[in-house]
Design a protein around this motif. Structure first.
Motif, PDB file in Angstrom:
ATOM      1  N   THR A 139       0.746  -1.322   0.009  1.00  0.00           N
ATOM      2  CA  THR A 139       0.003   0.089  -0.190  1.00  0.00           C
ATOM      3  C   THR A 139       0.778   1.205  -0.011  1.00  0.00           C
ATOM      4  N   ARG A 140       1.920   1.089   0.755  1.00  0.00           N
ATOM      5  CA  ARG A 140       2.913   2.351   0.820  1.00  0.00           C
ATOM      6  C   ARG A 140       3.553   2.543  -0.701  1.00  0.00           C
ATOM      7  N   ALA A 141       3.856   1.422  -1.267  1.00  0.00           N
ATOM      8  CA  ALA A 141       4.799   1.547  -2.452  1.00  0.00           C
ATOM      9  C   ALA A 141       3.582   1.975  -3.379  1.00  0.00           C
ATOM     10  N   ARG A 142       2.567   1.597  -3.476  1.00  0.00           N
ATOM     11  CA  ARG A 142       1.346   2.355  -4.341  1.00  0.00           C
ATOM     12  C   ARG A 142       1.265   3.821  -4.307  1.00  0.00           C
ATOM     13  N   ARG A 143       1.404   3.927  -2.905  1.00  0.00           N
ATOM     14  CA  ARG A 143       1.145   5.561  -2.651  1.00  0.00           C
ATOM     15  C   ARG A 143       2.369   6.253  -3.118  1.00  0.00           C
ATOM     16  N   ASP A 144       3.513   5.660  -3.210  1.00  0.00           N
ATOM     17  CA  ASP A 144       4.579   6.433  -3.532  1.00  0.00           C
ATOM     18  C   ASP A 144       4.564   6.711  -5.076  1.00  0.00           C
ATOM     19  N   PHE A 145       4.209   5.477  -5.790  1.00  0.00           N
ATOM     20  CA  PHE A 145       4.299   5.459  -7.280  1.00  0.00           C
ATOM     21  C   PHE A 145       3.132   6.622  -7.579  1.00  0.00           C
ATOM     22  N   THR A 146       1.888   6.671  -7.199  1.00  0.00           N
ATOM     23  CA  THR A 146       1.043   7.758  -7.592  1.00  0.00           C
ATOM     24  C   THR A 146       1.626   9.123  -7.127  1.00  0.00           C
ATOM     25  N   ALA A 147       2.384   9.410  -6.270  1.00  0.00           N
ATOM     26  CA  ALA A 147       3.071  10.726  -5.850  1.00  0.00           C
ATOM     27  C   ALA A 147       4.176  10.674  -6.813  1.00  0.00           C
ATOM     28  N   ALA A 177       2.475 -10.581  -7.032  1.00  0.00           N
ATOM     29  CA  ALA A 177       2.209 -10.059  -8.460  1.00  0.00           C
ATOM     30  C   ALA A 177       2.081  -8.523  -8.207  1.00  0.00           C
ATOM     31  N   GLN A 178       1.445  -7.903  -7.157  1.00  0.00           N
ATOM     32  CA  GLN A 178       1.435  -6.459  -7.089  1.00  0.00           C
ATOM     33  C   GLN A 178       2.975  -5.653  -6.916  1.00  0.00           C
ATOM     34  N   VAL A 179       3.745  -6.542  -5.905  1.00  0.00           N
ATOM     35  CA  VAL A 179       5.198  -6.125  -5.949  1.00  0.00           C
ATOM     36  C   VAL A 179       5.728  -5.979  -7.340  1.00  0.00           C
ATOM     37  N   ALA A 183       7.003  -2.994  -9.766  1.00  0.00           N
ATOM     38  CA  ALA A 183       8.442  -2.875  -9.813  1.00  0.00           C
ATOM     39  C   ALA A 183       8.469  -2.589 -11.614  1.00  0.00           C
ATOM     40  N   ALA A 184       7.604  -3.452 -12.318  1.00  0.00           N
ATOM     41  CA  ALA A 184       7.471  -3.137 -13.676  1.00  0.00           C
ATOM     42  C   ALA A 184       7.206  -1.597 -13.865  1.00  0.00           C
ATOM     43  N   ARG A 185       6.373  -1.059 -13.442  1.00  0.00           N
ATOM     44  CA  ARG A 185       5.788   0.288 -13.759  1.00  0.00           C
ATOM     45  C   ARG A 185       6.756   1.261 -13.432  1.00  0.00           C
ATOM     46  N   THR A 186       7.428   0.961 -12.125  1.00  0.00           N
ATOM     47  CA  THR A 186       8.554   2.006 -11.748  1.00  0.00           C
ATOM     48  C   THR A 186       9.889   1.999 -12.627  1.00  0.00           C
ATOM     49  N   LEU A 187      10.099   0.840 -13.327  1.00  0.00           N
ATOM     50  CA  LEU A 187      11.200   0.808 -14.401  1.00  0.00           C
ATOM     51  C   LEU A 187      10.891   1.158 -15.586  1.00  0.00           C
ATOM     52  N   ILE A 188       9.599   1.110 -16.023  1.00  0.00           N
ATOM     53  CA  ILE A 188       9.275   2.000 -17.069  1.00  0.00           C
ATOM     54  C   ILE A 188       9.406   3.405 -17.023  1.00  0.00           C
ATOM     55  N   LYS A 189       8.937   3.862 -15.679  1.00  0.00           N
ATOM     56  CA  LYS A 189       8.801   5.380 -15.417  1.00  0.00           C
ATOM     57  C   LYS A 189      10.478   5.773 -15.349  1.00  0.00           C
ATOM     58  N   LEU A 190      11.344   4.857 -14.785  1.00  0.00           N
ATOM     59  CA  LEU A 190      12.855   5.004 -14.846  1.00  0.00           C
ATOM     60  C   LEU A 190      13.604   4.794 -16.235  1.00  0.00           C
ATOM     61  N   SER A 191      12.790   4.630 -17.280  1.00  0.00           N
ATOM     62  CA  SER A 191      13.581   4.434 -18.508  1.00  0.00           C
ATOM     63  C   SER A 191      14.222   3.221 -18.671  1.00  0.00           C
ATOM     64  N   ALA A 192      13.869   2.213 -18.065  1.00  0.00           N
ATOM     65  CA  ALA A 192      14.588   0.938 -18.087  1.00  0.00           C
ATOM     66  C   ALA A 192      13.590  -0.134 -18.613  1.00  0.00           C
ATOM     67  N   PRO A 193      13.211  -0.153 -19.735  1.00  0.00           N
ATOM     68  CA  PRO A 193      12.306  -1.424 -20.376  1.00  0.00           C
ATOM     69  C   PRO A 193      12.750  -2.872 -19.981  1.00  0.00           C
TER      70      PRO A 193
END
Length: 411
Positions: A139-147, A177-179, A183-193
């Protein structure tokens, strides 16, 4: 009068509260109060945003220049240009203050840590965590992603991935799966496909074992996003369609969060369909996303979220006017996450660039940067900045070259 006194004068003259001005400019109420009292030197961007929001007709910019001795950020324009900029700022004036700003630039070390957690050099040690504690961490990780706090989130996820490997039952695999999804979406945001593909594959496996429909929808969305970024739009669209056939019969009985995940999947697929000029599929997917948003938690998927994708679809289809019309039908405070709110302004910037309204495009990018700097450093807004620089090589578009330097865009 100094700038702070002028700011208070115009704010009171327009009967705007400090909270209202904070929403209009994306600066905190406390910061604005200190500026008005002369306790804080304001940024140039504040002078420009406040001048437009309060209808000061350049007086606040002049006060800032007079007191701080620097050129204004935006050139004063003759005729209708001031009115044009004010029209755009009218939509910006309802935006909420971003609850947190992302780090200036994600470090390669954060990406490396996440990569090594996903594919360790040696057999990874399994780490266990009480399921309730893992759920709270997710839940905390999701909050950090949306921020849009991607760098710190990468570090946190690197510690959660070994825990995800310890999953032993369906509920545990759903959390795992959520973790992997984050991780996948964060790596996309960090330009590491390349590393995002690894995380997406692991999310897909964990989701399949769990049987959790939210996890399945999220994992499939990761795949759709990555196929889209690989320019394989047909695969991305078809994968969305097949996922819809699988998940749609179960929607009446799923949780609200799962409905939101389904809607997010449809929104992402609509972008791929638009790339194929498949207008019918794109609009149908957006309709499904709108329906899902009516039943989903707003932080997972709101009508405002879906509208940002409608803007994107219209831009891809070459209809800048429709994109701007969509933008006018949603206020930024209807978009509850920082990540999507910044995307809203980036979409506006793309539409105005396509439309040839370059001054408004720059302003939208500056607002997006104020909300979530990390989002403006991604490939799509960087391409907009490059386009704008090509249109005006002498940087007559106020603030553009400074923005380009901050996001490392050069001609």
């Amino acid at each position: 009068m100094g700038f702070g006194e002028q700011l208070r004068h115009w704010r009171e003259r327009r009967k705007v509260s400090l909270s209202g001005l904070a929403r209009a400019t994306h600066y905190s109420k406390g910061y604005l109060s200190r500026v008005e009292r002369g306790l804080r030197r304001p940024e140039r961007l504040l002078a420009e945003l406040a001048d437009e929001a309060l209808g000061a007709n350049g007086k606040l910019v002049e006060a800032w220049v007079s007191e701080f001795g620097e050129k204004p950020m935006l050139r004063s324009s003759a005729g209708g240009e001031t009115t044009k900029r004010r029209t755009f700022l009218k939509s910006a004036s309802t935006a909420l203050v971003a609850p947190a700003l992302a780090e200036p630039s994600p470090s390669a070390d954060a990406v490396s840590r996440l990569r090594d957690a996903l594919v360790p050099d040696a057999p990874a040690q399994v780490t266990t965590l009480v399921p309730a504690h893992l759920a709270r961490a997710v839940t905390r990780a999701r909050r950090d992603f949306t921020a849009a706090r991607y760098q710190g989130l990468a570090d946190d996820l690197a510690e959660l991935i070994p825990v995800a490997r310890s999953a032993a039952d369906p509920a545990g695999h759903a959390l795992a799966a959520q973790v992997y999804h984050l991780a996948a979406r964060t790596l996309i945001k960090l330009s590491a496909p390349p590393y995002a593909w690894v995380a997406a594959h692991q999310a897909e496996q964990a989701a399949r074992v769990s049987g959790d429909l939210r996890a399945i929808a999220e994992a499939r969305r990761d795949m759709v996003s990555l196929f889209h970024r690989a320019d394989d739009y047909r695969k991305a669209r078809d994968l969305t369609a097949s996922a819809a056939e699988l998940l749609r019969p179960h929607l009446p009985e799923v949780t609200p969060a799962a409905r939101g995940a389904y809607g997010a999947l449809m929104s992402t697929g609509a972008i791929a369909a638009a790339r194929l000029e498949d207008r019918h599929s794109a609009l149908s997917m957006l309709e499904e996303a709108d329906e899902a948003a009516q039943h989903a938690p707003k932080l997972v998927l709101s009508a405002g979220h879906v509208m940002t994708y409608r803007i994107g679809v219209s831009i891809i289809l070459g209809d800048a006017g429709t994109a701007i019309d969509h933008a006018r039908h949603v206020t930024p405070d209807e978009i509850p996450t920082v990540e999507r709110r910044a995307s809203y302004y980036i979409g506006i910037a793309e539409a105005y660039t396509l439309w040839g309204k370059t001054d408004r495009a720059v302003r939208a990018l500056l607002v997006a940067e104020k909300i979530a700097p990390a989002e403006v450093r991604r490939s799509s807004p960087r391409r907009v900045i490059e386009d704008l620089l090509h249109r005006d090589r002498h940087s007559n578009l106020s603030g553009l070259r400074a923005l380009a330097r901050r996001v490392s865009v050069t001609l």
